[in-house]
Design a protein around this motif. Structure first.
Motif, mmCIF file in Angstrom:
data_model
loop_
_atom_site.group_PDB
_atom_site.id
_atom_site.type_symbol
_atom_site.label_atom_id
_atom_site.label_comp_id
_atom_site.label_asym_id
_atom_site.label_seq_id
_atom_site.Cartn_x
_atom_site.Cartn_y
_atom_site.Cartn_z
ATOM 1 N N LYS A 1 -10.392 5.767 -7.926
ATOM 2 C CA LYS A 1 -11.382 4.827 -8.326
ATOM 3 C C LYS A 1 -10.577 3.303 -8.991
ATOM 4 O O LYS A 1 -11.174 2.386 -8.799
ATOM 5 C CB LYS A 1 -12.056 5.354 -9.375
ATOM 6 N N SER A 2 -9.413 3.671 -9.541
ATOM 7 C CA SER A 2 -8.501 2.493 -10.192
ATOM 8 C C SER A 2 -7.946 1.559 -9.136
ATOM 9 O O SER A 2 -7.630 0.565 -9.682
ATOM 10 C CB SER A 2 -7.479 3.217 -10.883
ATOM 11 N N VAL A 3 -7.737 1.846 -7.982
ATOM 12 C CA VAL A 3 -7.343 0.961 -6.803
ATOM 13 C C VAL A 3 -8.277 -0.315 -6.593
ATOM 14 O O VAL A 3 -9.289 -0.265 -6.468
ATOM 15 C CB VAL A 3 -7.095 1.795 -5.623
ATOM 16 N N PRO A 4 -7.360 -1.416 -6.680
ATOM 17 C CA PRO A 4 -8.482 -2.845 -6.631
ATOM 18 C C PRO A 4 -8.897 -3.116 -5.120
ATOM 19 O O PRO A 4 -8.636 -2.408 -4.237
ATOM 20 C CB PRO A 4 -7.528 -3.884 -7.069
ATOM 21 N N ARG B 1 -0.652 7.305 -12.387
ATOM 22 C CA ARG B 1 0.668 7.396 -11.920
ATOM 23 C C ARG B 1 0.495 8.134 -10.507
ATOM 24 O O ARG B 1 0.977 9.019 -10.203
ATOM 25 C CB ARG B 1 1.518 8.332 -12.944
ATOM 26 N N ILE B 2 -0.063 7.312 -9.551
ATOM 27 C CA ILE B 2 -0.312 8.009 -8.360
ATOM 28 C C ILE B 2 -0.617 7.073 -7.110
ATOM 29 O O ILE B 2 -1.105 5.583 -7.575
ATOM 30 C CB ILE B 2 -1.851 8.637 -8.248
ATOM 31 N N GLU B 3 -0.390 7.047 -5.881
ATOM 32 C CA GLU B 3 -0.696 6.066 -4.855
ATOM 33 C C GLU B 3 -1.904 5.642 -4.542
ATOM 34 O O GLU B 3 -2.965 6.155 -5.087
ATOM 35 C CB GLU B 3 -0.015 6.975 -3.677
ATOM 36 N N ASP C 1 -0.390 19.192 -5.909
ATOM 37 C CA ASP C 1 0.116 20.385 -6.847
ATOM 38 C C ASP C 1 -1.067 20.502 -7.905
ATOM 39 O O ASP C 1 -1.042 19.467 -8.526
ATOM 40 C CB ASP C 1 1.536 19.985 -7.607
ATOM 41 N N PRO C 2 -2.033 21.394 -7.779
ATOM 42 C CA PRO C 2 -2.715 21.431 -8.710
ATOM 43 C C PRO C 2 -2.607 21.526 -10.050
ATOM 44 O O PRO C 2 -3.416 21.282 -11.041
ATOM 45 C CB PRO C 2 -3.531 22.844 -8.233
ATOM 46 N N LEU C 3 -1.497 21.937 -10.465
ATOM 47 C CA LEU C 3 -0.940 21.960 -11.811
ATOM 48 C C LEU C 3 -0.673 20.424 -12.220
ATOM 49 O O LEU C 3 -0.725 20.290 -13.590
ATOM 50 C CB LEU C 3 0.612 22.906 -12.002
ATOM 51 N N THR C 4 -0.220 19.399 -11.701
ATOM 52 C CA THR C 4 0.062 18.271 -11.947
ATOM 53 C C THR C 4 -0.752 17.057 -11.507
ATOM 54 O O THR C 4 -0.952 15.956 -11.959
ATOM 55 C CB THR C 4 1.503 17.802 -11.621
ATOM 56 N N PHE C 5 -1.730 17.389 -10.494
ATOM 57 C CA PHE C 5 -2.237 16.411 -9.949
ATOM 58 C C PHE C 5 -3.548 15.533 -10.959
ATOM 59 O O PHE C 5 -3.185 14.436 -11.021
ATOM 60 C CB PHE C 5 -3.104 17.090 -8.845
ATOM 61 N N SER C 6 -4.107 16.406 -11.603
ATOM 62 C CA SER C 6 -5.268 15.906 -12.437
ATOM 63 C C SER C 6 -4.483 14.697 -13.688
ATOM 64 O O SER C 6 -4.979 13.673 -13.731
ATOM 65 C CB SER C 6 -5.878 16.818 -13.223
ATOM 66 N N ALA C 7 -3.402 15.078 -14.037
ATOM 67 C CA ALA C 7 -2.876 14.378 -15.141
ATOM 68 C C ALA C 7 -2.138 13.107 -14.355
ATOM 69 O O ALA C 7 -2.410 11.808 -15.035
ATOM 70 C CB ALA C 7 -1.574 15.051 -15.589
ATOM 71 N N LYS C 8 -1.699 13.153 -13.225
ATOM 72 C CA LYS C 8 -1.066 11.969 -12.613
ATOM 73 C C LYS C 8 -2.306 11.034 -12.107
ATOM 74 O O LYS C 8 -2.239 9.759 -12.210
ATOM 75 C CB LYS C 8 -0.339 12.455 -11.302
ATOM 76 N N LEU C 9 -3.436 11.569 -11.839
ATOM 77 C CA LEU C 9 -4.456 10.823 -11.530
ATOM 78 C C LEU C 9 -5.088 9.973 -12.488
ATOM 79 O O LEU C 9 -5.463 8.814 -12.571
ATOM 80 C CB LEU C 9 -5.747 11.312 -10.591
ATOM 81 N N ALA C 10 -5.383 10.984 -13.601
ATOM 82 C CA ALA C 10 -5.914 10.102 -14.981
ATOM 83 C C ALA C 10 -4.992 9.033 -15.411
ATOM 84 O O ALA C 10 -5.295 8.127 -16.129
ATOM 85 C CB ALA C 10 -5.983 11.324 -15.998
ATOM 86 N N LEU D 1 0.809 -1.360 -0.016
ATOM 87 C CA LEU D 1 0.079 0.059 -0.006
ATOM 88 C C LEU D 1 0.950 1.360 -0.091
ATOM 89 O O LEU D 1 1.634 1.592 0.984
ATOM 90 C CB LEU D 1 -0.951 0.047 1.488
ATOM 91 N N ARG D 2 0.865 2.100 -1.146
ATOM 92 C CA ARG D 2 1.622 3.304 -1.131
ATOM 93 C C ARG D 2 0.629 4.319 -0.565
ATOM 94 O O ARG D 2 -0.591 4.569 -1.203
ATOM 95 C CB ARG D 2 1.964 3.550 -2.600
#
Length: 453
Positions: free
Chosen positions: A317-320, A86-88, A74-83, A33-34
């Motif tokens: 949402k993508s987390v199993p 590439r996020i914990e 970081d509001p500038l990069t968060f959405s792209a990482k989530l989509a 778990l990250r």
């Protein structure tokens, strides 16, 4: 709705580094778990405590391994990482974000797993409301909810002939105190943040104290509401303090880190902040005279309100399912249990207090009811190592104020627009408040309209 301010004896700073060993033959592989929320190296007491906390969690949950992350929102990069995935598995975001993430179905409901905790129904419903959808599904767990106040340097107050035990209660009093500090000490009497979305954030809290708002519902849709007399008065106050009084110093492009660093060095008399900024002043920026830290309730000018907020933890949402279940166990262990169970709170407070650089006893708002919080406070009292009396004005004054949330739609984008307004007022003597707000309102309404398409 009025709230009771309370002391949280051991504000849990979450995260840790944990090795992931290979399972022995025949044993099932552990769930890795990250989790975001790991304290930086500059917060050694918090990081050390969290390492011990992770070890205890893994002992109680042998099938789960926790890996901490120092990633910050970081509001500038968060959405792209989530989509991009590439996020914990556990993400930490400010309270401006959950409703948008829920509406876009980017995070998953956790109610079923949360409800397995025996004390789930005892949560203060108001701390879960911003993390819930219209159907009542809950999507996360909060960490240390807060209410904004006025942080002030008690030593500079004394040098300026002001009473350190009586911080300003109105903005007129703030203006007078700032002038006195500036004139008698040569320091900036008051500083307002102005960049990194924090200018708009602080303008929001200033607007609330003047009876204003940032967004309102109109025909079932949210529209900008800040081109109004209360917000004009708030900006007018800043303009007068900056250009007429000369009490805000010369350095105007500041974010929170800039302000707290300067405050820790004794260069600022007052700023809007929370009790939790004490930790940054002491542990990150090495404030030597920590006895100079004081905080009162947010001063008022007819609004009788302050801004509330905090950090919250969600699961993408993508987390199993197996990792989502593990995430809930972690969140309850790390954030809910220590604010409910006196024994857990005391144990963590004792551990944290063993480090002289720690800060135990910094107040926050309760996640449960006042009676439960009183038990927590009593349990951790032997380990408190801050001057609690210097937080007393905030503790006593905040319950009289209405807690108001951040703007409900596109808050970070709204703050970006309002940053430019604040910056203009603080850097251009001839800036027109009316023109700035009219343009900003048009910009924000365009963004809100686009978000509805």
């Amino acid at each position: 709705m009025k709230h009771t301010a309370a002391l949280l004896g051991c504000a849990v700073l979450a995260s840790a580094l944990a090795a992931c060993g290979s399972p022995s033959s025949g044993e099932p592989a552990a769930v890795v778990l990250r989790v975001q929320g790991m304290p930086p190296a500059t917060d050694k007491p918090g990081l050390d405590q969290f390492k011990a906390m992770v070890a205890e969690f893994e002992k109680q949950n042998p099938g789960i391994r926790v890996q901490g992350s120092t990633t910050v929102f970081d509001p500038l990069t968060f959405s792209a990482k989530l989509a991009g995935g590439r996020i914990e598995e556990v993400i930490k975001v400010p309270l401006t974000e959950p409703q948008g993430l829920i509406a876009r179905k980017q995070v998953q409901p956790l109610t079923k797993e949360l409800a397995k905790w025996a004390h789930y129904k005892e949560f203060n419903p108001q701390v879960l409301q911003p993390l819930s959808d219209a159907a009542g599904e809950v999507y996360g767990v909060p960490q240390a909810p807060f209410a904004q106040g006025l942080v002030y340097n008690r030593a500079l107050f004394a040098k300026a002939g002001l009473d350190p035990a009586k911080p300003p209660k109105t903005w007129d009093e703030v203006r007078a105190a700032a002038k006195a500090i500036s004139a008698k000490t040569g320091k900036a009497g008051f500083v307002h943040e102005s960049k990194s979305n924090q200018g708009g954030w602080q303008l929001t809290m200033l607007a609330y104290t003047h009876g204003g708002e940032i967004e309102r519902q109109e025909g079932g849709r949210y529209v900008a509401a800040f081109n109004s007399d209360p917000v004009k008065k708030a900006l007018g106050l800043l303009k007068e303090m900056r250009w007429t009084d000369g009490s805000m110093g010369d350095a105007q492009l500041n974010d929170q880190n800039d302000v707290i660093k300067r405050f820790a060095a004794g260069e600022i008399g007052m700023y809007m902040g929370t009790p939790g900024t004490y930790r940054l002043a002491k542990m990150t920026y090495g404030m030597e005279d920590t006895d100079a830290f004081g905080i009162g309730p947010l001063p008022q000018a007819g609004g009788n309100a302050t801004l509330t907020g905090g950090d919250v933890y969600l699961v993408p949402k993508s987390v199993p399912a197996d990792k989502a279940a593990a995430a809930v166990k972690w969140l309850l262990f790390a954030y809910a249990q220590p604010q409910y169970d006196p024994q857990a709170a005391a144990a963590r407070a004792k551990q944290l207090a063993a480090d002289p650089k720690s800060a135990v006893g910094v107040p926050t708002l309760p996640m449960f009811d006042a009676a439960q919080q009183a038990e927590i406070d009593e349990a951790v009292r032997p380990y408190v190592n801050v001057q609690l009396e210097h937080f007393r004005p905030w503790l006593d004054g905040t319950p009289a104020l209405t807690l108001r949330p951040e703007p409900p739609v596109l808050a970070q984008q709204v703050y970006t627009v309002l940053d430019t307004v604040v910056q203009a007022v603080l850097t251009n003597r001839d800036a027109s408040v009316d023109d700035l707000l009219a343009k900003a309102e048009a910009d924000v309404n365009a963004k809100l309209a686009a978000s509805r398409q």
